[in-house]
Scaffold this motif. Sequence first.
Motif, PDB file in Angstrom:
ATOM      1  N   ILE A   1      -2.893  -6.176   2.091  1.00 44.06           N
ATOM      2  CA  ILE A   1      -3.670  -4.938   2.073  1.00 44.06           C
ATOM      3  C   ILE A   1      -3.280  -4.134   0.833  1.00 44.06           C
ATOM      4  CG2 ILE A   1      -3.993  -2.698   3.219  1.00 44.06           C
ATOM      5  CD1 ILE A   1      -3.657  -4.135   5.884  1.00 44.06           C
ATOM      6  N   TYR A   2      -4.286  -3.654   0.131  1.00 46.17           N
ATOM      7  CA  TYR A   2      -4.077  -2.781  -1.024  1.00 46.17           C
ATOM      8  C   TYR A   2      -4.943  -1.543  -0.852  1.00 46.17           C
ATOM      9  CZ  TYR A   2      -2.108  -7.030  -3.085  1.00 46.17           C
ATOM     10  OH  TYR A   2      -1.364  -8.156  -3.323  1.00 46.17           O
ATOM     11  N   VAL A   3      -4.495  -0.432  -1.402  1.00 46.75           N
ATOM     12  CA  VAL A   3      -5.263   0.807  -1.339  1.00 46.75           C
ATOM     13  C   VAL A   3      -5.564   1.230  -2.771  1.00 46.75           C
ATOM     14  CG1 VAL A   3      -5.384   3.139  -0.392  1.00 46.75           C
ATOM     15  CG2 VAL A   3      -3.945   1.417   0.730  1.00 46.75           C
ATOM     16  N   ASN A   4      -6.850   1.374  -3.088  1.00 46.08           N
ATOM     17  CA  ASN A   4      -7.187   1.671  -4.480  1.00 46.08           C
ATOM     18  C   ASN A   4      -7.037   3.164  -4.781  1.00 46.08           C
ATOM     19  OD1 ASN A   4      -9.503   2.898  -3.477  1.00 46.08           O
ATOM     20  ND2 ASN A   4     -10.897   1.802  -4.828  1.00 46.08           N
ATOM     21  N   THR A   5      -7.320   3.534  -6.008  1.00 41.57           N
ATOM     22  CA  THR A   5      -7.025   4.896  -6.465  1.00 41.57           C
ATOM     23  C   THR A   5      -7.820   5.955  -5.715  1.00 41.57           C
ATOM     24  OG1 THR A   5      -6.721   6.219  -8.480  1.00 41.57           O
ATOM     25  CG2 THR A   5      -8.755   4.938  -8.307  1.00 41.57           C
ATOM     26  N   GLU A   6      -8.955   5.584  -5.125  1.00 35.74           N
ATOM     27  CA  GLU A   6      -9.758   6.542  -4.373  1.00 35.74           C
ATOM     28  C   GLU A   6      -9.377   6.571  -2.891  1.00 35.74           C
ATOM     29  OE1 GLU A   6     -13.880   5.388  -4.731  1.00 35.74           O
ATOM     30  OE2 GLU A   6     -13.478   3.337  -4.103  1.00 35.74           O
ATOM     31  N   GLY A   7      -8.332   5.798  -2.519  1.00 36.19           N
ATOM     32  CA  GLY A   7      -7.873   5.787  -1.133  1.00 36.19           C
ATOM     33  C   GLY A   7      -8.583   4.788  -0.253  1.00 36.19           C
ATOM     34  N   ARG A   8      -9.307   3.858  -0.835  1.00 32.42           N
ATOM     35  CA  ARG A   8     -10.044   2.841  -0.073  1.00 32.42           C
ATOM     36  C   ARG A   8      -9.111   1.688   0.279  1.00 32.42           C
ATOM     37  NH1 ARG A   8     -15.543   1.974  -0.091  1.00 32.42           N
ATOM     38  NH2 ARG A   8     -15.737   3.312  -1.939  1.00 32.42           N
TER      39      ARG A   8
END
Length: 681
Positions: free
Chosen positions: A556-563
């Motif tokens: 799981i990764y969370v991108n810069t926009e919090g997705r």
Amino acid sequence: MPKAKVDGIEVEFEPGMSVLQVAELAGKEIPRFCYHERLSIAGNCRMCLVEVKPGPPKPQASCALPAAEGQEIFTDTPMVKKARHGVMEFLLINHPLDCPICDQGGECDLQDQAMAYGRDDSRYAENKRAVEEKYMGPLIKTVMTRCIQCTRCVRFITEVAGVPEIGMISRGEDAEITTYLDKAVGSELSANVIDLCPVGALTHKPWAFNYRPWELKKTESIDVHDALGAAIRVDSRGPAVLRVLPRVNEDINEEWISDKTRYAVDGLSRQRLDRPYIREGGKLRVATWPEVLDVVAGKLRAVSADRVGVIAGDLQDAESMKAGLDLFRSLGVQSTDCRQDGMSLGGGPRESWLFNSTIAGLEDADVVLVVGANLRLEAPLLNARLRKRWLQGALRVGVIGEQNDLTYAYDYLGAGPQTLSGLSRQRNDFVKALKEAKAPAIIVGAGALSRTDGSAVLKAAAGVAKSFGMTWNVLHTAASRVGGLDLGFVPGAGGKTAGELVQKGGADVLFLMGADEMDLSATDAFVVYMGTHGDAGAHRADVILPSAAYTEKNGIYVNTEGRVQLGARAVFPKGEAKEDWAILRALSERVGKKLPYDSLDQLRAKLFAEHPTFGRIDYVAGPEAAAGLSLASLGGEGELSDAPFASPVKSFYLTNPIARASVTMAECAALASGATKMAAE
């Protein structure tokens, strides 16, 4: 809404749509080569011919013909079929019989459409023309004899990439697509022209003659080379990842990816750590897993918790950081940090470290202030979004920091914090536009927040955002950063930051989870490195625990926009390497603090229970959630330095261990730095 008939089927359509788009609304397939929905209309391949009434009794190019109320559109009449046969015959007049050796074979639009819409014989007996190959750099292989002059590559590189270095010269049979001055294409998005090319004129130079598409296993995943999390497809054969291609995701990358995302894959098989190592007598020797785990556990038991530090790298998945946090907090360790660059964020409200406008939502902004970021190198796809909005004539951009070519015009306001803090007092056109803006946004980069005065800069930026009513956005450069901050992978009470841990005397045991972007020369700690490549961390390590790369594990990764996004395993880890969370789970037993999960599903269940944000896959809160953010509470008091802002990305192609191990990225970096001469030189 207006209505038209397509082969007798009545269709409602929006004003401004073309006949081709209306036909597709009715479920009809219209062949095309030059038309692409994200590019301007060229109308030069003529493959999309249809019959339209009222109108002249001849086939018409549907891509360039506006739809109108009451039109009757015919897509399969004898006239249309004969016209398409003729167009295909002309396209194949000069096309070479290269299909058996063409890398586009099996994925070629010309092959598919020749079968569906072409004649079953040839009436052309003259010699075919030949075209000299063109040099477009280390990524794009050209066989221009195959080119059908659809100009998709010309339009993409000019309109989307904003680097107009490809064009068409001459006329008629002498027409050729070429780069100006025969030099390499200088865009970070250049290889998207290969995806757009409907024939085999442009193919992948690093992957030439390496595979056939039907041999490959296709795995849908996400990119970790920056913090945007572009949707990708990983194609593998056996144990090797052979290529990465983009998937369509309108919210993030549309259908483009950067050249680093696409071509750094050869770094996945080079300089890999595939066995555990222990340093003895200044040299690393191969060891077994029980041996290295016992050594690490012994070191952890022998020192007090306040002398242990843990640093998470830029490519870590959330599960490994959760397992690391659970293990080391159970040992009483407070010195944990996921901010290798020393960014002054963490511990506050979640919206304070997110890109709250969202990537797609940035297209609604009318004025954007960029602080301490080089968007073209840090987030090429985000930069392309801004260019897209700018081309519509609805965006004004201001930059405080380095002055670079961003592919669109902007107001350069100044270089450093003094300009930022005094912006509201300035009287210029940009400040006037900010005051009048309906949807202003600020983008604060790592170059502004990763300094010794980062906290004061954060306060100044938040003050500017508040005074002009701007949406607050932080642009990260690391795929793991938002996930780490969401987990609280920052120093606890009395804990040390990453920068303090790598100083001499900062720690007795330093556990690096894929942390390779720091200077480790000063530390005198016992260094344990858990990672994938023989990079900076492994060179300094006393013990190496080989782990899995992003294509070798579910994460799981969370991108810069919090997705929150799911990465998928395409191949298995190399040699004796293990998944990161599994290594930490095995280590926990050795130190007597057994972690309460034996599988990834159990780990995720605990992660979702303790941090519900991670359970909301592909959800992004957006600017509404940031409306309640107290900008006045961000940052801290301190003196602002006079030093100008500088982007942390100096070489776009060499930002992480995978990219630095890639031969292709090394060639691109040498070309970008001027170390390699252009063909024209």
